[in-house]
Design an enzyme around this catalytic site. Structure first.
Site, PDB file in Angstrom:
ATOM      1  N   THR A   1       0.829  -1.204   0.000  1.00 20.06           N
ATOM      2  CA  THR A   1       0.000   0.000   0.000  1.00 20.06           C
ATOM      3  C   THR A   1       0.865   1.256   0.000  1.00 20.06           C
ATOM      4  OG1 THR A   1      -1.553   1.305   1.345  1.00 20.06           O
ATOM      5  CG2 THR A   1      -0.119  -0.203   2.519  1.00 20.06           C
ATOM      6  N   ASP A   2       0.320   2.345  -0.528  1.00 20.44           N
ATOM      7  CA  ASP A   2       1.027   3.628  -0.476  1.00 20.44           C
ATOM      8  C   ASP A   2       1.177   4.132   0.950  1.00 20.44           C
ATOM      9  OD1 ASP A   2      -1.673   4.173  -0.102  1.00 20.44           O
ATOM     10  OD2 ASP A   2      -1.705   5.937  -1.396  1.00 20.44           O
ATOM     11  N   GLU A   3       0.372   3.612   1.869  1.00 17.40           N
ATOM     12  CA  GLU A   3       0.391   4.113   3.240  1.00 17.40           C
ATOM     13  C   GLU A   3       1.686   3.789   3.986  1.00 17.40           C
ATOM     14  OE1 GLU A   3      -3.158   3.905   5.581  1.00 17.40           O
ATOM     15  OE2 GLU A   3      -4.413   3.588   3.822  1.00 17.40           O
TER      16      GLU A   3
ATOM     17  N   TYR B   1      -2.078  -0.243  10.979  1.00 19.80           N
ATOM     18  CA  TYR B   1      -2.244  -0.922   9.682  1.00 19.80           C
ATOM     19  C   TYR B   1      -1.017  -0.745   8.802  1.00 19.80           C
ATOM     20  CZ  TYR B   1      -3.429  -1.176   4.721  1.00 19.80           C
ATOM     21  OH  TYR B   1      -3.396  -1.427   3.382  1.00 19.80           O
TER      22      TYR B   1
ATOM     23  N   LYS C   1       1.932  -3.426   7.340  1.00 24.28           N
ATOM     24  CA  LYS C   1       2.194  -3.599   5.911  1.00 24.28           C
ATOM     25  C   LYS C   1       3.666  -3.292   5.594  1.00 24.28           C
ATOM     26  CE  LYS C   1      -0.354  -4.425   3.010  1.00 24.28           C
ATOM     27  NZ  LYS C   1      -0.761  -5.724   2.412  1.00 24.28           N
TER      28      LYS C   1
END
Length: 333
Positions: free
Chosen positions: A124-126, A148, A152
């Site tokens: 994810t970009d997060e 979260y 990741k």
């Protein structure tokens, strides 16, 4: 090719399976999913009798199960993850099991049973955190902001470490915010469509000025297909459509498509650690794999709104406190 897709009953995974079976008539897919809260068997109800498709209920953290499945396939695409930031704030334990231990289990099963298998890990970009100006590139440092995104980021590190040490054929993709058919109703776009169509207030965190780069889910799954077939081992590929919008702008566009008044908007308490802006530079996948998005945000959002309006029977059973509560992260799952 025989492909193992983990988390295939979720939003992006089910769209990927549907796309692959339609495009690659000679491929077979095993779909492994534990059927957690983000999964919905209705997503793939219409293909369950396809002889090229097999569903297995199970957890990616189950080592014995993963060993058996890894032996049978040529490639793995790992969509399986706990992915709702609000939930990770109130209950991070499950995120550690799925997003860290689960990925470790996949990697160990590959290493011990089938080290030649191809792995594409969906991140994810997060993991990068937020960025006020410019866009993150694949070589930039990661700075996760929530439980979260921290799990990741940990998974990404495991994939890169195992790929180098054990020479695994693994790549990572990091994508921006997805939207489209079959997205779980507690996410911003479906939640806004559903609440507005029910005549309910539409909650917007803080001032609504948080910026996300939106990509239609079909464009994302095409990018994952490209990485699966042509991506290089130990490489990371950013995936974005260059469609940055504030959350408030997204909500207003949906209300306009629904012919609803903006008086439905209700600003609510912001969630902790809410990143201000995400932005990815996807030049690498464009240059190396010749991928480009096909849908503008305007086109994709219109298709998405129409899909939810036409598929009320799909989302009605999923409407619960996660959709009806204005600040889901306070529910304390």
């Amino acid at each position: 090719m025989r492909l193992l897709v983990t988390g295939g009953m979720g939003f992006i995974g089910s769209n990927f399976i549907r796309y692959i079976l339609e495009k690659h008539k000679e491929w077979e897919i095993i779909n492994l999913d534990k059927l957690g809260y983000g999964s919905n068997p209705a997503n793939l109800k219409d293909i369950e009798d396809d002889p090229r498709y097999i569903f297995v209920k199970g957890d990616i953290a189950d080592f014995e199960l993963m060993k058996e499945l890894v032996k049978k396939v040529d490639a793995i695409v790992n969509f399986a993850a706990e992915s709702h930031v609000d939930r990770s704030i109130s209950s991070p334990d499950n995120f550690l099991r799925s997003n860290v231990i689960g990925v470790y289990t996949i990697l160990e099963a590959i290493r011990k049973e089938n080290p030649e298998v191809r792995l594409v890990h969906i991140s994810t970009d997060e993991v990068y955190g937020d960025i006020l100006k410019g866009s993150f590139r694949e070589e930039d440092a990661i700075m996760p902001s929530s439980p979260y995104s921290a799990t990741k980021a940990s998974a990404d590190a495991l994939v890169l470490g195992w790929a180098r040490t054990y020479k695994l054929n693994a790549s990572i993709t990091r994508c921006t915010n997805n939207y489209g058919p079959y997205q779980f109703p507690e996410k911003l776009i479906p939640k806004t469509i559903i609440r507005a169509s029910m005549g309910l207030k539409v909650p917007v965190y803080g001032t609504g000025e948080n910026v996300r780069d939106w990509i239609y889910v079909e464009d994302h799954v095409r990018a994952v297909e490209n990485v699966l077939l042509r991506g290089e081992p130990r490489e990371i590929y950013n995936i974005s459509a260059g469609e940055e919008r504030t959350n408030l702008e997204v909500v207003k566009k949906i209300l306009k498509l629904l012919r609803k008044d903006e008086s439905l908007i209700e600003f609510v308490e912001d969630r902790p650690g809410h990143d201000l802006r995400y932005s990815l530079d996807s030049w690498k996948i464009t240059r190396d794999l010749k991928w480009r998005p096909r849908y503008t945000f305007k086109e994709g959002l219109k298709r998405t709104v129409e899909w939810y309006l036409e598929n009320r029977k799909w989302w009605e059973p999923l409407v619960d406190e996660r959709v009806l509560h204005p600040t889901p992260w306070k529910l304390g799952w």
